[in-house]
Scaffold this motif. Structure first.
Motif, PDB file in Angstrom:
ATOM      1  N   ILE A 134       0.903  -1.220  -0.115  1.00 34.59           N
ATOM      2  CA  ILE A 134       0.145   0.011  -0.214  1.00 34.59           C
ATOM      3  C   ILE A 134       0.997   1.103   0.127  1.00 34.59           C
ATOM      4  O   ILE A 134       0.398   2.287  -0.529  1.00 34.59           O
ATOM      5  CB  ILE A 134      -0.960  -0.082   1.220  1.00 34.59           C
ATOM      6  N   VAL A 135       1.870   1.167   0.859  1.00 35.13           N
ATOM      7  CA  VAL A 135       2.845   2.458   0.782  1.00 35.13           C
ATOM      8  C   VAL A 135       3.614   2.611  -0.338  1.00 35.13           C
ATOM      9  O   VAL A 135       3.520   3.840  -0.746  1.00 35.13           O
ATOM     10  CB  VAL A 135       3.772   2.033   2.135  1.00 35.13           C
ATOM     11  N   SER A 136       3.971   1.479  -1.224  1.00 29.00           N
ATOM     12  CA  SER A 136       4.615   1.536  -2.297  1.00 29.00           C
ATOM     13  C   SER A 136       3.749   2.213  -3.303  1.00 29.00           C
ATOM     14  O   SER A 136       4.145   3.092  -4.261  1.00 29.00           O
ATOM     15  CB  SER A 136       5.253   0.379  -2.600  1.00 29.00           C
ATOM     16  N   TYR A 137       2.607   1.666  -3.519  1.00 28.96           N
ATOM     17  CA  TYR A 137       1.437   2.292  -4.489  1.00 28.96           C
ATOM     18  C   TYR A 137       1.324   3.646  -4.071  1.00 28.96           C
ATOM     19  O   TYR A 137       1.204   4.564  -5.141  1.00 28.96           O
ATOM     20  CB  TYR A 137       0.285   1.295  -4.251  1.00 28.96           C
ATOM     21  N   GLY A 138       1.442   3.936  -2.825  1.00 29.59           N
ATOM     22  CA  GLY A 138       1.269   5.553  -2.656  1.00 29.59           C
ATOM     23  C   GLY A 138       2.341   6.447  -3.045  1.00 29.59           C
ATOM     24  O   GLY A 138       2.142   7.669  -3.530  1.00 29.59           O
ATOM     25  N   ARG A 139       3.525   5.752  -3.048  1.00 31.59           N
ATOM     26  CA  ARG A 139       4.607   6.383  -3.446  1.00 31.59           C
ATOM     27  C   ARG A 139       4.633   6.663  -5.142  1.00 31.59           C
ATOM     28  O   ARG A 139       5.748   7.109  -5.609  1.00 31.59           O
ATOM     29  CB  ARG A 139       5.980   5.789  -2.641  1.00 31.59           C
ATOM     30  N   GLY A 140       3.850   5.850  -5.632  1.00 32.28           N
ATOM     31  CA  GLY A 140       4.109   5.541  -7.054  1.00 32.28           C
ATOM     32  C   GLY A 140       4.988   4.848  -7.558  1.00 32.28           C
ATOM     33  O   GLY A 140       5.242   4.600  -8.924  1.00 32.28           O
ATOM     34  N   ASP A 141       5.461   4.002  -6.819  1.00 33.32           N
ATOM     35  CA  ASP A 141       6.416   2.586  -7.031  1.00 33.32           C
ATOM     36  C   ASP A 141       5.563   1.508  -7.233  1.00 33.32           C
ATOM     37  O   ASP A 141       5.527   0.824  -6.615  1.00 33.32           O
ATOM     38  CB  ASP A 141       7.489   2.564  -5.922  1.00 33.32           C
ATOM     39  N   PHE A 142       5.082   1.510  -8.564  1.00 29.10           N
ATOM     40  CA  PHE A 142       4.028   0.583  -8.785  1.00 29.10           C
ATOM     41  C   PHE A 142       4.840  -1.246  -8.794  1.00 29.10           C
ATOM     42  O   PHE A 142       4.167  -2.173  -8.312  1.00 29.10           O
ATOM     43  CB  PHE A 142       3.424   0.413  -9.988  1.00 29.10           C
ATOM     44  N   LYS A 143       5.883  -1.063  -9.470  1.00 30.49           N
ATOM     45  CA  LYS A 143       6.707  -2.290  -9.528  1.00 30.49           C
ATOM     46  C   LYS A 143       6.947  -2.905  -8.123  1.00 30.49           C
ATOM     47  O   LYS A 143       6.773  -4.058  -7.954  1.00 30.49           O
ATOM     48  CB  LYS A 143       8.032  -2.153 -10.322  1.00 30.49           C
ATOM     49  N   LYS A 144       7.303  -1.961  -7.169  1.00 27.59           N
ATOM     50  CA  LYS A 144       7.606  -2.528  -5.798  1.00 27.59           C
ATOM     51  C   LYS A 144       6.366  -2.975  -4.933  1.00 27.59           C
ATOM     52  O   LYS A 144       6.472  -3.868  -4.427  1.00 27.59           O
ATOM     53  CB  LYS A 144       8.511  -1.259  -5.054  1.00 27.59           C
ATOM     54  N   ALA A 145       5.270  -2.301  -5.539  1.00 29.42           N
ATOM     55  CA  ALA A 145       4.147  -2.669  -4.776  1.00 29.42           C
ATOM     56  C   ALA A 145       3.825  -3.930  -5.273  1.00 29.42           C
ATOM     57  O   ALA A 145       3.412  -4.898  -4.553  1.00 29.42           O
ATOM     58  CB  ALA A 145       3.095  -1.459  -5.302  1.00 29.42           C
ATOM     59  N   ILE A 146       3.761  -4.357  -6.645  1.00 28.23           N
ATOM     60  CA  ILE A 146       3.581  -5.548  -6.953  1.00 28.23           C
ATOM     61  C   ILE A 146       4.350  -6.735  -6.614  1.00 28.23           C
ATOM     62  O   ILE A 146       3.877  -7.812  -5.864  1.00 28.23           O
ATOM     63  CB  ILE A 146       3.627  -5.612  -8.580  1.00 28.23           C
ATOM     64  N   SER A 147       5.594  -6.312  -6.181  1.00 26.86           N
ATOM     65  CA  SER A 147       6.350  -7.282  -5.643  1.00 26.86           C
ATOM     66  C   SER A 147       6.100  -7.723  -4.262  1.00 26.86           C
ATOM     67  O   SER A 147       6.158  -8.939  -3.748  1.00 26.86           O
ATOM     68  CB  SER A 147       8.174  -6.791  -5.772  1.00 26.86           C
ATOM     69  N   TYR A 148       5.929  -6.752  -3.273  1.00 27.10           N
ATOM     70  CA  TYR A 148       5.251  -6.830  -2.035  1.00 27.10           C
ATOM     71  C   TYR A 148       4.236  -7.749  -2.359  1.00 27.10           C
ATOM     72  O   TYR A 148       4.000  -8.615  -1.314  1.00 27.10           O
ATOM     73  CB  TYR A 148       5.308  -5.553  -1.330  1.00 27.10           C
ATOM     74  N   TYR A 149       3.054  -7.404  -2.750  1.00 28.32           N
ATOM     75  CA  TYR A 149       1.977  -8.366  -2.958  1.00 28.32           C
ATOM     76  C   TYR A 149       2.256  -9.768  -3.297  1.00 28.32           C
ATOM     77  O   TYR A 149       1.574 -10.753  -3.025  1.00 28.32           O
ATOM     78  CB  TYR A 149       0.985  -7.510  -4.057  1.00 28.32           C
ATOM     79  N   GLU A 150       3.006  -9.831  -4.424  1.00 29.44           N
ATOM     80  CA  GLU A 150       3.417 -11.317  -4.853  1.00 29.44           C
ATOM     81  C   GLU A 150       3.923 -12.120  -3.516  1.00 29.44           C
ATOM     82  O   GLU A 150       3.610 -13.285  -3.576  1.00 29.44           O
ATOM     83  CB  GLU A 150       4.264 -11.291  -5.918  1.00 29.44           C
ATOM     84  N   ARG A 151       4.710 -11.532  -3.016  1.00 26.91           N
ATOM     85  CA  ARG A 151       5.308 -11.893  -1.760  1.00 26.91           C
ATOM     86  C   ARG A 151       4.500 -12.571  -0.656  1.00 26.91           C
ATOM     87  O   ARG A 151       4.231 -13.519  -0.256  1.00 26.91           O
ATOM     88  CB  ARG A 151       6.625 -11.255  -1.131  1.00 26.91           C
ATOM     89  N   ALA A 152       3.427 -11.246  -0.341  1.00 29.50           N
ATOM     90  CA  ALA A 152       2.355 -11.673   0.248  1.00 29.50           C
ATOM     91  C   ALA A 152       1.337 -12.796  -0.087  1.00 29.50           C
ATOM     92  O   ALA A 152       1.011 -13.788   0.882  1.00 29.50           O
ATOM     93  CB  ALA A 152       1.456 -10.464   0.613  1.00 29.50           C
ATOM     94  N   ARG A 153       1.203 -12.814  -1.186  1.00 21.77           N
ATOM     95  CA  ARG A 153       0.439 -13.866  -1.681  1.00 21.77           C
ATOM     96  C   ARG A 153       1.003 -15.452  -1.619  1.00 21.77           C
ATOM     97  O   ARG A 153       0.257 -16.091  -1.416  1.00 21.77           O
ATOM     98  CB  ARG A 153      -0.051 -13.762  -3.140  1.00 21.77           C
ATOM     99  N   ALA A 154       2.147 -15.527  -1.716  1.00 18.62           N
ATOM    100  CA  ALA A 154       2.906 -16.741  -1.647  1.00 18.62           C
ATOM    101  C   ALA A 154       2.772 -17.126  -0.230  1.00 18.62           C
ATOM    102  O   ALA A 154       2.725 -18.181   0.066  1.00 18.62           O
ATOM    103  CB  ALA A 154       4.547 -16.534  -1.920  1.00 18.62           C
TER     104      ALA A 154
END
Length: 539
Positions: A503-523
């Protein structure tokens, strides 16, 4: 008077004539009203009180500013308690000034109406009793009269006295029209929402009687009969007024009148009546089961307190509802649990420590929490010129607004917090206090310590969540990353933190990093069973 600068002479004449007619037709007195200069003197006294409070706050910030240091600096604790003690002394002095101001107004009224027919006492309620009152707060009070003297003549005298006092308070120019409950403007008893239409955006909301709305009405006038409840008068003998503490009456009332009348303070008159009343109230409380009283008075509040979710946001805050209310209610709940009857929140905290129900460390954190909430409310009212509760958790940015962009009166009526560290420090105690308050209520052991865990949480996760909400996204990411490292092995905690970081990375506009965090969370999600509390992150 708050609405026009034109033809003030004519307005003053009409005000004087209103007072003259009140004295002649209602009080049956043929006498002249008080000179209008006395009303101007009272306004000046209010102005001076507020200016003094503002000056003292600035002095405190210069002399005792813990927010200039790093949060982990050992000097912070020493400086923050000096600031808290200074704030406590300021609010105690404001409480005394208010009492003396009310005494002056009452004496002016009695000089015209003549001596009272029996012993009496004014008792202050609400923030006047808790010693958290501001120079802008409403006046909530009741009148005690001598036992056996409550005949119609005595009641008529004290109702006339209240009306006369109300005229003087209205002439201060800080009573908003909806508080008068004029049926053609705001018919609060009607079920038709269109009959409650008037909003007063002109009159500054400051020192005034508590409103005539059915859910307010904490003045001697009491409350008129409604469809569901009988009328209430707050001109009573000590014995009669103490009856509102009986559980069945408290339940029937339902608008927390008994709770308001539980904590009172002397304003003027015969102090022995106040002592008699408080003794009767305390006797009733001793016979009342703790859980029953808490259920009656604080059921909704306790439910909200049991949630440890951070409610701070980067949007505007209502300083009274979202900052000030929780600490004062929490201390009140603790006082009931421990059988403490001191009305002052400062005195309650001291008594909790004195009776060893809380540690010195707990007392420190509670005092700091109360002082920050009280200071922020007072600063907000001073900056906004009255009971305007809008506070921004963001620091102020000086910008030149285009006249077509936004109404600058709205921007000017928002108080910007001088240092966001104040809110961080507030939540470092309020968050853990919310977590443990429900356990405190259900485990009211008369001798044990109240708090099983510390009411101070500066964990990386807490810091990261608060930083996120005040839009300090870089700092939030650093704190949450640190929390993620500390959560090694706790997969559910890691899952929560990874989604926060996304959520924080998305708010900062770093969408690639946000996706990376979400993928790790889903795993991680695929390997564990997620509880109800966690599902809010996954939806």
């Amino acid at each position: 008077m708050a609405r026009t600068d034109a033809d003030k002479h004519n307005m003053v004449t009409k005000l004087q004539e209103t007072e003259r007619q009140f004295l002649r037709n209602t009080c049956k007195l043929d006498c002249e009203p008080c000179p209008y200069s006395s009303a101007l003197d009272h306004r000046k006294e209010l102005y001076n009180s507020r200016a003094c409070a503002k000056s003292q706050l600035e002095t405190f910030h210069q002399e005792h500013n813990p927010y200039q240091y790093d949060e982990d600096d050992p000097v912070v604790r020493e400086v923050e308690i000096k600031r808290a003690e200074a704030i406590k002394d300021l609010f105690k002095s404001i409480t005394v000034e208010r009492r003396e101001f009310i005494q002056t107004l009452t004496d002016e009224c009695m000089a015209k109406l003549g001596p009272p027919p029996c012993k009496y006492a004014f008792i202050g309620m609400g923030s006047q009793a808790t010693e958290l009152v501001t120079p802008y707060s409403d006046l909530e009070f009741a009148i005690l009269i001598e036992e056996g003297k409550g005949d119609d003549n005595a009641r008529r005298y004290f109702l006339n006295l209240t009306h006369y006092l109300h005229l003087k308070v209205i002439n201060l120019g800080e009573t908003i029209l909806p508080a008068m409950a004029i049926p053609s403007l705001n018919d609060f008893l009607s079920e038709d929402p269109e009959k409650e239409w008037f909003f007063d955006s002109v009159t500054p909301r400051g020192f005034a009687f508590d409103g005539f709305m059915p859910w307010a009405s904490k003045t001697p006038f009491g409350r008129d009969e409604t469809k569901r409840k009988p009328p209430v008068s707050l001109v009573q003998t000590p014995a009669k007024l103490a009856e509102y503490q009986h559980l069945q009456i408290a339940l029937a009332e339902g608008y927390h009148l008994s709770d308001i009348l539980r904590r009172v303070t002397y304003l003027t008159g015969d102090a022995s009546l106040v002592n008699d009343y408080t003794s009767r109230v305390n006797e009733t409380l001793e016979r009342s089961p703790v859980m029953s009283r808490l259920t009656v008075s604080f059921e909704d509040d306790i439910q909200q307190m049991s949630s440890s979710n951070i409610e701070l946001t980067g949007k505007l805050l209502n300083v009274k509802k979202e900052i000030y209310r929780f600490p004062s209610v929490a201390v009140d709940v603790l006082s009931i649990c421990c059988g403490i009857t001191i009305p002052s929140v400062w005195g309650t905290i001291e008594e909790l420590h004195k009776t060893q129900r809380i540690s010195l460390e707990d007392a420190h954190h509670l005092t700091v929490l109360i002082s920050i909430s009280a200071e922020l409310r007072l600063r907000t009212y001073i900056a906004n010129g009255g009971q305007n509760d809008r506070l921004s958790p963001l620091t102020e940015m000086k910008v030149q607004l285009d006249k077509h962009d936004v109404d600058d009166t709205f921007v000017q009526s928002v108080f910007y917090i001088p240092d966001s560290k104040m809110l961080f420090r507030y939540y470092y105690t309020s968050i853990p206090l919310k977590r443990c308050i429900k356990d405190t209520v259900t485990n009211t052991n008369a001798t044990s310590k109240i708090f099983k865990t510390a009411i101070f949480d500066t964990s990386s996760q807490t810091r990261g969540q608060i930083a996120e909400e005040v839009l300090q996204l870089d700092a939030s990411e650093r704190h949450l990353e640190a929390a993620l490292e500390e959560a090694d092995g706790d997969e559910e905690k890691q899952l929560e933190l990874l989604f926060e970081l996304g959520i924080v990375s998305y708010g900062r506009g770093d969408f690639k990093k946000a996706i990376s965090y979400y993928e790790r969370a889903r795993a991680i999600e695929d390997t564990i069973s997620v509880g109800t509390q966690m599902r809010r992150y996954l939806l």
